[in-house]
Structure formats: structure tokens, C-alpha cells
Design a protein around this motif. Sequence first.
Motif, PDB file in Angstrom:
ATOM      1  N   TYR A  53     -19.530  13.028   8.908  1.00 15.39           N
ATOM      2  CA  TYR A  53     -18.355  12.981   8.030  1.00 15.39           C
ATOM      3  C   TYR A  53     -18.273  11.628   7.316  1.00 15.39           C
ATOM      4  O   TYR A  53     -18.077  11.567   6.107  1.00 15.39           O
ATOM      5  CB  TYR A  53     -17.085  13.237   8.830  1.00 15.39           C
ATOM      6  N   LEU A  54     -18.452  10.549   8.067  1.00 13.89           N
ATOM      7  CA  LEU A  54     -18.365   9.208   7.469  1.00 13.89           C
ATOM      8  C   LEU A  54     -19.516   8.969   6.491  1.00 13.89           C
ATOM      9  O   LEU A  54     -19.322   8.350   5.442  1.00 13.89           O
ATOM     10  CB  LEU A  54     -18.352   8.141   8.554  1.00 13.89           C
ATOM     11  N   ARG A  55     -20.705   9.451   6.809  1.00 14.20           N
ATOM     12  CA  ARG A  55     -21.842   9.312   5.887  1.00 14.20           C
ATOM     13  C   ARG A  55     -21.573  10.079   4.600  1.00 14.20           C
ATOM     14  O   ARG A  55     -21.848   9.600   3.510  1.00 14.20           O
ATOM     15  CB  ARG A  55     -23.130   9.858   6.524  1.00 14.20           C
ATOM     16  N   GLU A  56     -21.070  11.294   4.746  1.00  9.42           N
ATOM     17  CA  GLU A  56     -20.839  12.168   3.596  1.00  9.42           C
ATOM     18  C   GLU A  56     -19.754  11.627   2.674  1.00  9.42           C
ATOM     19  O   GLU A  56     -19.871  11.686   1.461  1.00  9.42           O
ATOM     20  CB  GLU A  56     -20.452  13.558   4.095  1.00  9.42           C
ATOM     21  N   HIS A  57     -18.666  11.102   3.260  1.00  8.43           N
ATOM     22  CA  HIS A  57     -17.529  10.658   2.450  1.00  8.43           C
ATOM     23  C   HIS A  57     -17.610   9.197   2.035  1.00  8.43           C
ATOM     24  O   HIS A  57     -16.958   8.790   1.081  1.00  8.43           O
ATOM     25  CB  HIS A  57     -16.218  10.965   3.174  1.00  8.43           C
ATOM     26  N   GLY A 114      -5.561   1.873  12.196  1.00  8.64           N
ATOM     27  CA  GLY A 114      -6.087   3.146  12.695  1.00  8.64           C
ATOM     28  C   GLY A 114      -7.274   3.671  11.923  1.00  8.64           C
ATOM     29  O   GLY A 114      -7.625   4.842  12.039  1.00  8.64           O
ATOM     30  N   GLU A 115      -7.939   2.814  11.126  1.00  5.66           N
ATOM     31  CA  GLU A 115      -9.045   3.275  10.308  1.00  5.66           C
ATOM     32  C   GLU A 115     -10.401   3.085  10.986  1.00  5.66           C
ATOM     33  O   GLU A 115     -10.634   2.089  11.669  1.00  5.66           O
ATOM     34  CB  GLU A 115      -9.068   2.551   8.958  1.00  5.66           C
ATOM     35  N   ILE A 116     -11.258   4.057  10.731  1.00  6.93           N
ATOM     36  CA  ILE A 116     -12.625   4.031  11.236  1.00  6.93           C
ATOM     37  C   ILE A 116     -13.541   3.964  10.025  1.00  6.93           C
ATOM     38  O   ILE A 116     -13.359   4.705   9.063  1.00  6.93           O
ATOM     39  CB  ILE A 116     -12.932   5.304  12.040  1.00  6.93           C
ATOM     40  N   ARG A 117     -14.508   3.063  10.087  1.00 11.74           N
ATOM     41  CA  ARG A 117     -15.477   2.973   8.990  1.00 11.74           C
ATOM     42  C   ARG A 117     -16.877   2.868   9.581  1.00 11.74           C
ATOM     43  O   ARG A 117     -17.068   2.344  10.663  1.00 11.74           O
ATOM     44  CB  ARG A 117     -15.166   1.811   8.065  1.00 11.74           C
ATOM     45  N   GLU A 136     -30.658  14.150   2.974  1.00 13.77           N
ATOM     46  CA  GLU A 136     -29.632  14.953   2.341  1.00 13.77           C
ATOM     47  C   GLU A 136     -30.023  16.414   2.494  1.00 13.77           C
ATOM     48  O   GLU A 136     -31.178  16.779   2.314  1.00 13.77           O
ATOM     49  CB  GLU A 136     -29.550  14.575   0.857  1.00 13.77           C
ATOM     50  N   GLU A 137     -29.056  17.206   2.828  1.00 14.16           N
ATOM     51  CA  GLU A 137     -29.331  18.603   3.130  1.00 14.16           C
ATOM     52  C   GLU A 137     -30.006  19.305   1.956  1.00 14.16           C
ATOM     53  O   GLU A 137     -29.536  19.281   0.838  1.00 14.16           O
ATOM     54  CB  GLU A 137     -28.010  19.308   3.454  1.00 14.16           C
ATOM     55  N   ALA A 145     -33.240  20.001  10.766  1.00 12.08           N
ATOM     56  CA  ALA A 145     -31.938  20.660  10.862  1.00 12.08           C
ATOM     57  C   ALA A 145     -30.854  19.682  10.418  1.00 12.08           C
ATOM     58  O   ALA A 145     -31.032  18.476  10.480  1.00 12.08           O
ATOM     59  CB  ALA A 145     -31.681  21.097  12.301  1.00 12.08           C
ATOM     60  N   THR A 146     -29.733  20.210   9.986  1.00 10.70           N
ATOM     61  CA  THR A 146     -28.638  19.337   9.597  1.00 10.70           C
ATOM     62  C   THR A 146     -28.016  18.723  10.844  1.00 10.70           C
ATOM     63  O   THR A 146     -28.123  19.252  11.938  1.00 10.70           O
ATOM     64  CB  THR A 146     -27.555  20.111   8.830  1.00 10.70           C
ATOM     65  N   LEU A 147     -27.371  17.609  10.662  1.00  9.55           N
ATOM     66  CA  LEU A 147     -26.744  16.903  11.765  1.00  9.55           C
ATOM     67  C   LEU A 147     -25.619  17.724  12.361  1.00  9.55           C
ATOM     68  O   LEU A 147     -25.448  17.792  13.563  1.00  9.55           O
ATOM     69  CB  LEU A 147     -26.213  15.556  11.278  1.00  9.55           C
ATOM     70  N   VAL A 148     -24.847  18.372  11.518  1.00  5.40           N
ATOM     71  CA  VAL A 148     -23.719  19.176  11.962  1.00  5.40           C
ATOM     72  C   VAL A 148     -23.706  20.466  11.155  1.00  5.40           C
ATOM     73  O   VAL A 148     -23.768  20.416   9.932  1.00  5.40           O
ATOM     74  CB  VAL A 148     -22.377  18.426  11.747  1.00  5.40           C
ATOM     75  N   ASP A 149     -23.622  21.583  11.834  1.00  8.68           N
ATOM     76  CA  ASP A 149     -23.496  22.867  11.138  1.00  8.68           C
ATOM     77  C   ASP A 149     -22.030  23.055  10.802  1.00  8.68           C
ATOM     78  O   ASP A 149     -21.219  23.317  11.665  1.00  8.68           O
ATOM     79  CB  ASP A 149     -24.002  24.002  12.031  1.00  8.68           C
ATOM     80  N   ARG A 150     -21.686  22.868   9.510  1.00 14.35           N
ATOM     81  CA  ARG A 150     -20.296  22.934   9.099  1.00 14.35           C
ATOM     82  C   ARG A 150     -19.757  24.351   9.131  1.00 14.35           C
ATOM     83  O   ARG A 150     -18.558  24.561   9.085  1.00 14.35           O
ATOM     84  CB  ARG A 150     -20.126  22.376   7.680  1.00 14.35           C
ATOM     85  N   GLY A 151     -20.633  25.355   9.185  1.00 15.42           N
ATOM     86  CA  GLY A 151     -20.161  26.734   9.154  1.00 15.42           C
ATOM     87  C   GLY A 151     -19.710  27.246  10.505  1.00 15.42           C
ATOM     88  O   GLY A 151     -18.883  28.101  10.612  1.00 15.42           O
ATOM     89  N   ARG A 152     -20.301  26.727  11.552  1.00 12.73           N
ATOM     90  CA  ARG A 152     -19.912  27.187  12.889  1.00 12.73           C
ATOM     91  C   ARG A 152     -20.213  26.094  13.900  1.00 12.73           C
ATOM     92  O   ARG A 152     -20.982  25.209  13.682  1.00 12.73           O
ATOM     93  CB  ARG A 152     -20.630  28.480  13.243  1.00 12.73           C
ATOM     94  N   ARG A 153     -19.564  26.174  15.003  1.00  8.77           N
ATOM     95  CA  ARG A 153     -19.696  25.162  16.039  1.00  8.77           C
ATOM     96  C   ARG A 153     -20.943  25.372  16.834  1.00  8.77           C
ATOM     97  O   ARG A 153     -21.422  26.349  17.142  1.00  8.77           O
ATOM     98  CB  ARG A 153     -18.475  25.235  16.965  1.00  8.77           C
TER      99      ARG A 153
END
Length: 185
Positions: free
Chosen positions: A29-33, A91-94, A109-110, A177-185
Motif C-alpha cells: 500500500y505504501l509503495r503504491e501510494h 499517527g502517520e506511517i511512511r 510493477e504488476e 506473483a504480486t506482493l498482495v492479491d487485492r482481489g481476495r485474501r
Amino acid sequence: MSESEHRRLSQNEVYDLLSNPRRRFVISYLREHGRPIELTALAREVAAWENDVPAEELTDQQEKRVYVSLYQTHIPKLRNAGIVEYDSDDGEIRLMGTVGQLERYLPEEEEREPPWQSIYIGTAILGGIFYLLVVFDTPVFGAIGDAAAGIAVVTAFLAVTVAQYVYTRYVAPGREATLVDRGRR
């Protein structure tokens, strides 16, 4: 700079960091945003991903469970490894530059799969138009025989089919493979 930002992570440390889906999601999430996020907002994103629902549909309990886990376990582990910085005042994470140590373990990149359905539909439409132009003896195309036009259309489909086979058999399995499958857990 802290000691954790200067030290090199071992392969075992990297695998340990990436072994948990929540930590992988946080890094992804942090890499993407590319910008800091508040812990409460991050917990909401993680909970929505885990429960496969929009953030607006989460219960307070679902958000709280993830918030506590991130606050007590995952963010401290990532912070101690020098991957993230957590400012408890706002409360911020970077993401830290140290995340570069994980790069060889993270997918590029995917890559997107070619839109095979669209390619087949396009081939069918263009092949149909081509064949009709030949059959109705339109200028330029009228000189081509019906049989030759049919063979050309079939050859176009064969070429697309072979391309899909080669891609699926030899190119796609080699992708990470992607780091996180955003479609399902």
C-alpha cells in the motif's frame, strides 16, 4: 538516522517481514501510494482488504481488530527493521528508503495479462470485414479469391491462438506473483 536504517537485513529477516499478509499489504500500500498514511486509515484499508468489502461497510470491530494488530505487532516490527517510520504524535506511517533492501524480493510493477478476449474479438471483426470485402468484390479486395481470404482469416486466428499459448506456457509462469492479491485474501 537510526541503527536499523544503516544495517543490512538478512534474507531470513526479509522473509520474516514478508511472511505476514498484513505486513505485505502495508508495504504494498505504501509503495503504491507513495505518501504517508495515518494508522487509523491504514487499518481501515487493511480491514477492507481482509474482509473483501468496501471500507464503508466495515464494522467497528473489524477495524479495531486490525488497528490493534497493526499498532501492537506489525508496525513496530516494520519500524524496528527500518522499513517504515511511525510518528506517534500525528499517527502517520511512511515508507523508508530502507525498503530498497526488499526490492529483489518484491515483484516489479504488476504486469497485466494481455486482453485475450479483446484480441480474439478484434480478430473476428477484422477477419469478418476482410472476408466481406473480398466476397462483395470491393476494389483492391475483389482480386483476392474467396478461398485465399478464408485461409487468411483462419491463419489470423491460428496466429493469435499460438501467441496466447506461447504467452501462457512460457512467459506468464516466469512472472513473479504480486506482493498482495487485492482481489481476495
